[in-house]
Design a protein around this motif. Sequence first.
Motif, PDB file in Angstrom:
ATOM      1  N   THR A 180       1.620   8.982  -6.331  1.00  0.00           N
ATOM      2  CA  THR A 180       2.029  10.368  -6.086  1.00  0.00           C
ATOM      3  C   THR A 180       3.038  10.836  -7.129  1.00  0.00           C
ATOM      4  O   THR A 180       2.934  11.958  -7.644  1.00  0.00           O
ATOM      5  CB  THR A 180       2.624  10.502  -4.674  1.00  0.00           C
ATOM      6  OG1 THR A 180       1.654  10.057  -3.729  1.00  0.00           O
ATOM      7  CG2 THR A 180       3.023  11.924  -4.374  1.00  0.00           C
ATOM      8  N   ALA A 181       3.990   9.995  -7.461  1.00  0.00           N
ATOM      9  CA  ALA A 181       4.991  10.366  -8.463  1.00  0.00           C
ATOM     10  C   ALA A 181       4.358  10.551  -9.840  1.00  0.00           C
ATOM     11  O   ALA A 181       4.684  11.495 -10.575  1.00  0.00           O
ATOM     12  CB  ALA A 181       6.084   9.308  -8.519  1.00  0.00           C
ATOM     13  N   VAL A 182       3.446   9.665 -10.204  1.00  0.00           N
ATOM     14  CA  VAL A 182       2.781   9.785 -11.500  1.00  0.00           C
ATOM     15  C   VAL A 182       1.939  11.050 -11.551  1.00  0.00           C
ATOM     16  O   VAL A 182       1.946  11.778 -12.549  1.00  0.00           O
ATOM     17  CB  VAL A 182       1.925   8.529 -11.784  1.00  0.00           C
ATOM     18  CG1 VAL A 182       1.021   8.735 -12.976  1.00  0.00           C
ATOM     19  CG2 VAL A 182       2.825   7.322 -12.020  1.00  0.00           C
ATOM     20  N   ALA A 183       1.233  11.360 -10.473  1.00  0.00           N
ATOM     21  CA  ALA A 183       0.415  12.575 -10.446  1.00  0.00           C
ATOM     22  C   ALA A 183       1.288  13.823 -10.474  1.00  0.00           C
ATOM     23  O   ALA A 183       0.966  14.798 -11.168  1.00  0.00           O
ATOM     24  CB  ALA A 183      -0.471  12.585  -9.203  1.00  0.00           C
ATOM     25  N   ALA A 184       2.398  13.796  -9.735  1.00  0.00           N
ATOM     26  CA  ALA A 184       3.279  14.960  -9.691  1.00  0.00           C
ATOM     27  C   ALA A 184       3.910  15.246 -11.040  1.00  0.00           C
ATOM     28  O   ALA A 184       4.160  16.404 -11.387  1.00  0.00           O
ATOM     29  CB  ALA A 184       4.363  14.756  -8.631  1.00  0.00           C
ATOM     30  N   MET A 185       4.187  14.236 -11.816  1.00  0.00           N
ATOM     31  CA  MET A 185       4.770  14.455 -13.141  1.00  0.00           C
ATOM     32  C   MET A 185       3.697  14.567 -14.220  1.00  0.00           C
ATOM     33  O   MET A 185       3.915  15.184 -15.254  1.00  0.00           O
ATOM     34  CB  MET A 185       5.735  13.320 -13.496  1.00  0.00           C
ATOM     35  CG  MET A 185       6.966  13.289 -12.619  1.00  0.00           C
ATOM     36  SD  MET A 185       7.858  14.857 -12.550  1.00  0.00           S
ATOM     37  CE  MET A 185       8.395  15.029 -14.218  1.00  0.00           C
ATOM     38  N   GLY A 186       2.534  13.974 -13.998  1.00  0.00           N
ATOM     39  CA  GLY A 186       1.471  14.022 -14.989  1.00  0.00           C
ATOM     40  C   GLY A 186       0.811  15.382 -15.094  1.00  0.00           C
ATOM     41  O   GLY A 186       0.425  15.818 -16.182  1.00  0.00           O
TER      42      GLY A 186
ATOM     43  N   ALA B 259       0.833  -1.214   0.000  1.00  0.00           N
ATOM     44  CA  ALA B 259       0.000   0.000   0.000  1.00  0.00           C
ATOM     45  C   ALA B 259       0.862   1.256   0.000  1.00  0.00           C
ATOM     46  O   ALA B 259       0.584   2.212  -0.739  1.00  0.00           O
ATOM     47  CB  ALA B 259      -0.935  -0.009   1.206  1.00  0.00           C
ATOM     48  N   VAL B 260       1.919   1.275   0.799  1.00  0.00           N
ATOM     49  CA  VAL B 260       2.809   2.431   0.843  1.00  0.00           C
ATOM     50  C   VAL B 260       3.511   2.601  -0.504  1.00  0.00           C
ATOM     51  O   VAL B 260       3.641   3.718  -1.012  1.00  0.00           O
ATOM     52  CB  VAL B 260       3.822   2.295   2.000  1.00  0.00           C
ATOM     53  CG1 VAL B 260       4.909   3.347   1.915  1.00  0.00           C
ATOM     54  CG2 VAL B 260       3.109   2.372   3.331  1.00  0.00           C
ATOM     55  N   GLY B 261       3.946   1.513  -1.094  1.00  0.00           N
ATOM     56  CA  GLY B 261       4.567   1.583  -2.416  1.00  0.00           C
ATOM     57  C   GLY B 261       3.608   2.105  -3.468  1.00  0.00           C
ATOM     58  O   GLY B 261       3.994   2.901  -4.335  1.00  0.00           O
ATOM     59  N   THR B 262       2.355   1.682  -3.383  1.00  0.00           N
ATOM     60  CA  THR B 262       1.349   2.163  -4.324  1.00  0.00           C
ATOM     61  C   THR B 262       1.132   3.664  -4.166  1.00  0.00           C
ATOM     62  O   THR B 262       1.027   4.391  -5.162  1.00  0.00           O
ATOM     63  CB  THR B 262       0.024   1.415  -4.098  1.00  0.00           C
ATOM     64  OG1 THR B 262       0.251   0.019  -4.294  1.00  0.00           O
ATOM     65  CG2 THR B 262      -1.049   1.894  -5.046  1.00  0.00           C
ATOM     66  N   VAL B 263       1.102   4.137  -2.933  1.00  0.00           N
ATOM     67  CA  VAL B 263       0.936   5.581  -2.700  1.00  0.00           C
ATOM     68  C   VAL B 263       2.114   6.348  -3.289  1.00  0.00           C
ATOM     69  O   VAL B 263       1.927   7.395  -3.927  1.00  0.00           O
ATOM     70  CB  VAL B 263       0.778   5.868  -1.189  1.00  0.00           C
ATOM     71  CG1 VAL B 263       0.897   7.350  -0.890  1.00  0.00           C
ATOM     72  CG2 VAL B 263      -0.540   5.326  -0.688  1.00  0.00           C
TER      73      VAL B 263
END
Length: 74
Positions: A45-51, A37-41
């Motif tokens: 988060t990284a995908v949203a921050a770059m997307g 779950a932590v890895g998924t978060v």
Amino acid sequence: MNALVDFVVRLLGDAIQMPGLFGEVALADPLSPLIMAVGTVFVVTAVAAMGYPLLGALGIPLPRLGRGPDDKIE
């Protein structure tokens, strides 16, 4: 060309098997679901921050986040 076809076939086959493997890993011990779950978060988060900037760079109108230089603090 044959190597490319083999690669795509294996990639699709592994993608189909992946949900079952995640289930086995998640049930291995009590901490595994928490770690997943932590890895998924982190990944989301990284995908949203770059997307978000990527969509803005492509010219898609997005709402502004935060204050700009023309906004006054009152």
